[in-house]
Write a protein that holds these residues in place. Sequence first.
Motif, PDB file in Angstrom:
ATOM      1  N   ASP A 104     -11.748  16.576 -20.280  1.00 31.55           N
ATOM      2  CA  ASP A 104     -11.697  16.573 -21.743  1.00 31.55           C
ATOM      3  C   ASP A 104     -10.266  16.424 -22.244  1.00 31.55           C
ATOM      4  O   ASP A 104      -9.932  16.831 -23.359  1.00 31.55           O
ATOM      5  N   GLN A 105      -9.410  15.818 -21.386  1.00 34.72           N
ATOM      6  CA  GLN A 105      -8.003  15.616 -21.724  1.00 34.72           C
ATOM      7  C   GLN A 105      -7.699  14.111 -21.787  1.00 34.72           C
ATOM      8  O   GLN A 105      -7.332  13.492 -20.779  1.00 34.72           O
ATOM      9  N   PRO A 106      -7.863  13.476 -22.946  1.00 35.61           N
ATOM     10  CA  PRO A 106      -7.670  12.020 -23.038  1.00 35.61           C
ATOM     11  C   PRO A 106      -6.257  11.559 -22.683  1.00 35.61           C
ATOM     12  O   PRO A 106      -6.087  10.483 -22.119  1.00 35.61           O
ATOM     13  N   MET A 107      -5.241  12.366 -23.000  1.00 36.84           N
ATOM     14  CA  MET A 107      -3.877  11.957 -22.666  1.00 36.84           C
ATOM     15  C   MET A 107      -3.672  11.926 -21.153  1.00 36.84           C
ATOM     16  O   MET A 107      -3.023  11.020 -20.619  1.00 36.84           O
ATOM     17  N   LEU A 108      -4.230  12.910 -20.453  1.00 36.23           N
ATOM     18  CA  LEU A 108      -4.150  12.940 -19.002  1.00 36.23           C
ATOM     19  C   LEU A 108      -4.855  11.728 -18.411  1.00 36.23           C
ATOM     20  O   LEU A 108      -4.343  11.065 -17.504  1.00 36.23           O
ATOM     21  N   GLU A 109      -6.015  11.409 -18.950  1.00 31.55           N
ATOM     22  CA  GLU A 109      -6.777  10.272 -18.443  1.00 31.55           C
ATOM     23  C   GLU A 109      -6.081   8.952 -18.777  1.00 31.55           C
ATOM     24  O   GLU A 109      -6.130   7.996 -17.992  1.00 31.55           O
ATOM     25  N   LEU A 110      -5.422   8.902 -19.934  1.00 32.13           N
ATOM     26  CA  LEU A 110      -4.663   7.703 -20.280  1.00 32.13           C
ATOM     27  C   LEU A 110      -3.548   7.467 -19.271  1.00 32.13           C
ATOM     28  O   LEU A 110      -3.289   6.321 -18.875  1.00 32.13           O
ATOM     29  N   CYS A 111      -2.896   8.543 -18.840  1.00 34.06           N
ATOM     30  CA  CYS A 111      -1.815   8.413 -17.852  1.00 34.06           C
ATOM     31  C   CYS A 111      -2.322   7.756 -16.574  1.00 34.06           C
ATOM     32  O   CYS A 111      -1.684   6.847 -16.027  1.00 34.06           O
ATOM     33  N   PHE A 112      -3.491   8.190 -16.110  1.00 30.85           N
ATOM     34  CA  PHE A 112      -4.052   7.606 -14.893  1.00 30.85           C
ATOM     35  C   PHE A 112      -4.592   6.193 -15.153  1.00 30.85           C
ATOM     36  O   PHE A 112      -4.519   5.320 -14.283  1.00 30.85           O
ATOM     37  N   ALA A 113      -5.125   5.962 -16.355  1.00 31.16           N
ATOM     38  CA  ALA A 113      -5.625   4.631 -16.696  1.00 31.16           C
ATOM     39  C   ALA A 113      -4.493   3.607 -16.744  1.00 31.16           C
ATOM     40  O   ALA A 113      -4.706   2.412 -16.514  1.00 31.16           O
ATOM     41  N   ILE A 114      -3.280   4.059 -17.045  1.00 33.04           N
ATOM     42  CA  ILE A 114      -2.112   3.174 -17.047  1.00 33.04           C
ATOM     43  C   ILE A 114      -1.498   3.090 -15.658  1.00 33.04           C
ATOM     44  O   ILE A 114      -1.237   2.002 -15.141  1.00 33.04           O
ATOM     45  N   ALA A 115      -1.274   4.260 -15.040  1.00 38.10           N
ATOM     46  CA  ALA A 115      -0.479   4.314 -13.808  1.00 38.10           C
ATOM     47  C   ALA A 115      -1.163   3.641 -12.617  1.00 38.10           C
ATOM     48  O   ALA A 115      -0.523   2.867 -11.892  1.00 38.10           O
ATOM     49  N   LEU A 116      -2.443   3.903 -12.399  1.00 40.04           N
ATOM     50  CA  LEU A 116      -3.108   3.363 -11.208  1.00 40.04           C
ATOM     51  C   LEU A 116      -3.229   1.826 -11.260  1.00 40.04           C
ATOM     52  O   LEU A 116      -2.828   1.149 -10.302  1.00 40.04           O
ATOM     53  N   PRO A 117      -3.761   1.234 -12.349  1.00 37.70           N
ATOM     54  CA  PRO A 117      -3.777  -0.237 -12.403  1.00 37.70           C
ATOM     55  C   PRO A 117      -2.382  -0.853 -12.388  1.00 37.70           C
ATOM     56  O   PRO A 117      -2.177  -1.928 -11.808  1.00 37.70           O
ATOM     57  N   SER A 118      -1.402  -0.182 -13.016  1.00 37.81           N
ATOM     58  CA  SER A 118      -0.031  -0.717 -13.013  1.00 37.81           C
ATOM     59  C   SER A 118       0.549  -0.724 -11.608  1.00 37.81           C
ATOM     60  O   SER A 118       1.216  -1.674 -11.200  1.00 37.81           O
ATOM     61  N   LEU A 119       0.302   0.350 -10.862  1.00 39.50           N
ATOM     62  CA  LEU A 119       0.766   0.416  -9.476  1.00 39.50           C
ATOM     63  C   LEU A 119       0.124  -0.680  -8.646  1.00 39.50           C
ATOM     64  O   LEU A 119       0.811  -1.392  -7.891  1.00 39.50           O
ATOM     65  N   GLY A 120      -1.193  -0.846  -8.775  1.00 34.61           N
ATOM     66  CA  GLY A 120      -1.877  -1.903  -8.032  1.00 34.61           C
ATOM     67  C   GLY A 120      -1.373  -3.283  -8.396  1.00 34.61           C
ATOM     68  O   GLY A 120      -1.115  -4.120  -7.520  1.00 34.61           O
ATOM     69  N   SER A 121      -1.197  -3.537  -9.689  1.00 37.87           N
ATOM     70  CA  SER A 121      -0.689  -4.842 -10.145  1.00 37.87           C
ATOM     71  C   SER A 121       0.723  -5.092  -9.631  1.00 37.87           C
ATOM     72  O   SER A 121       1.056  -6.214  -9.227  1.00 37.87           O
ATOM     73  N   ALA A 122       1.553  -4.058  -9.657  1.00 36.93           N
ATOM     74  CA  ALA A 122       2.935  -4.211  -9.206  1.00 36.93           C
ATOM     75  C   ALA A 122       2.996  -4.578  -7.723  1.00 36.93           C
ATOM     76  O   ALA A 122       3.794  -5.427  -7.318  1.00 36.93           O
ATOM     77  N   ILE A 123       2.144  -3.946  -6.908  1.00 37.05           N
ATOM     78  CA  ILE A 123       2.115  -4.278  -5.478  1.00 37.05           C
ATOM     79  C   ILE A 123       1.694  -5.725  -5.288  1.00 37.05           C
ATOM     80  O   ILE A 123       2.296  -6.472  -4.501  1.00 37.05           O
ATOM     81  N   LEU A 124       0.661  -6.157  -6.036  1.00 38.98           N
ATOM     82  CA  LEU A 124       0.189  -7.539  -5.917  1.00 38.98           C
ATOM     83  C   LEU A 124       1.257  -8.535  -6.366  1.00 38.98           C
ATOM     84  O   LEU A 124       1.521  -9.528  -5.688  1.00 38.98           O
ATOM     85  N   PHE A 125       1.877  -8.290  -7.520  1.00 42.22           N
ATOM     86  CA  PHE A 125       2.923  -9.181  -8.012  1.00 42.22           C
ATOM     87  C   PHE A 125       4.084  -9.247  -7.022  1.00 42.22           C
ATOM     88  O   PHE A 125       4.698 -10.296  -6.826  1.00 42.22           O
ATOM     89  N   ASN A 126       4.384  -8.111  -6.392  1.00 42.15           N
ATOM     90  CA  ASN A 126       5.528  -8.036  -5.483  1.00 42.15           C
ATOM     91  C   ASN A 126       5.312  -8.847  -4.217  1.00 42.15           C
ATOM     92  O   ASN A 126       6.276  -9.263  -3.570  1.00 42.15           O
ATOM     93  N   ILE A 127       4.060  -9.072  -3.831  1.00 43.77           N
ATOM     94  CA  ILE A 127       3.767  -9.878  -2.635  1.00 43.77           C
ATOM     95  C   ILE A 127       3.237 -11.259  -3.011  1.00 43.77           C
ATOM     96  O   ILE A 127       2.672 -11.970  -2.183  1.00 43.77           O
ATOM     97  N   GLY A 128       3.400 -11.628  -4.289  1.00 46.81           N
ATOM     98  CA  GLY A 128       3.066 -12.979  -4.728  1.00 46.81           C
ATOM     99  C   GLY A 128       1.602 -13.227  -4.960  1.00 46.81           C
ATOM    100  O   GLY A 128       1.131 -14.362  -4.818  1.00 46.81           O
ATOM    101  N   SER A 129       0.841 -12.205  -5.323  1.00 46.77           N
ATOM    102  CA  SER A 129      -0.582 -12.375  -5.580  1.00 46.77           C
ATOM    103  C   SER A 129      -0.919 -11.785  -6.936  1.00 46.77           C
ATOM    104  O   SER A 129      -0.044 -11.325  -7.671  1.00 46.77           O
ATOM    105  N   SER A 130      -2.212 -11.784  -7.283  1.00 47.97           N
ATOM    106  CA  SER A 130      -2.665 -11.159  -8.523  1.00 47.97           C
ATOM    107  C   SER A 130      -4.152 -10.870  -8.386  1.00 47.97           C
ATOM    108  O   SER A 130      -4.800 -11.312  -7.443  1.00 47.97           O
TER     109      SER A 130
END
Length: 280
Positions: A104-130
């Motif tokens: 019931d903590q939307p700010m906490l969930e927003l943090c994970f909704a941003i951080a996890l996809p951003s981390l995954g995207s960053a790894i993909l971009f860093n190795i030349g994929s998407s």
Amino acid sequence: MNGKVKHFLLLTGSTLIMSVGTYFFKFTNNFTFGGITGLAVLVAKTGFMSASDFTFVMNMILLVIGFLVLGKKFAAKTAYCSILLSVTLSVLERVYPMSHPLTDQPMLELCFAIALPSLGSAILFNIGSSSGGTDIIAMILKKYSSFDIGRALLVTDILITVAGCFMFDIKTGLYSFLGLAIRSFMIDNFIESFNLSKYFNVVCDTPEPICDFIVHTLGRSATVCLAQGAFSGKDKYIIFTALNRPQAIKLRNFIKENQPEAFILISNTSEIIGKGFHSI
């Protein structure tokens, strides 16, 4: 570890991280920032189909278009991640259906909704994929026009986020705008962190032991220049070398122990191009 195996594991792991962040934290909270998955939240609200199924359908359509327009090279880099992301979201929806957020903590969930996809995207971009999605649209636009792709995608994300304010409530919309603002900065910071290395300038009297340690123990190389101390007027040597973080700690400790009188300047850098680092 074999280079191809490592590359495959990075592709798989980063895509699964994106899937977890998107399904458990983004979809359930109706956060509408971020390309196809953001649009999927709006479609799910209409009841036409679920967010996971819409993401699957749209990614498959875009994959086919991308294959036809951009060719096999595109497919090799993007198809696996796009299909894995879409399938994982659909499987999660059927194996672990969610009718409400985890907490019931939307700010906490927003943090994970941003951080996890951003981390995954960053790894993909860093190795030349998407992971596909709107990246495919960007690649097609880049091929056939001089359009400002980054700005176009940003405008699209803003429009989707604005639509979320009307389809849900202003609170959810504001959380989505906050997520949109933070996401791009977080991806850049993740990529910079992955590539962070240490650049050494070592001023010393006897460079041979230090160079020997760099070459034979750390497996790196260095450049040595003859210099002159401005205050003492004595001959000095400057050693230039670039190392990853574990190697940098070893070299710093070696110099402090064996030549404590040496002057060490250590700088952070995320852009080193050359043998042993990033290729051009």
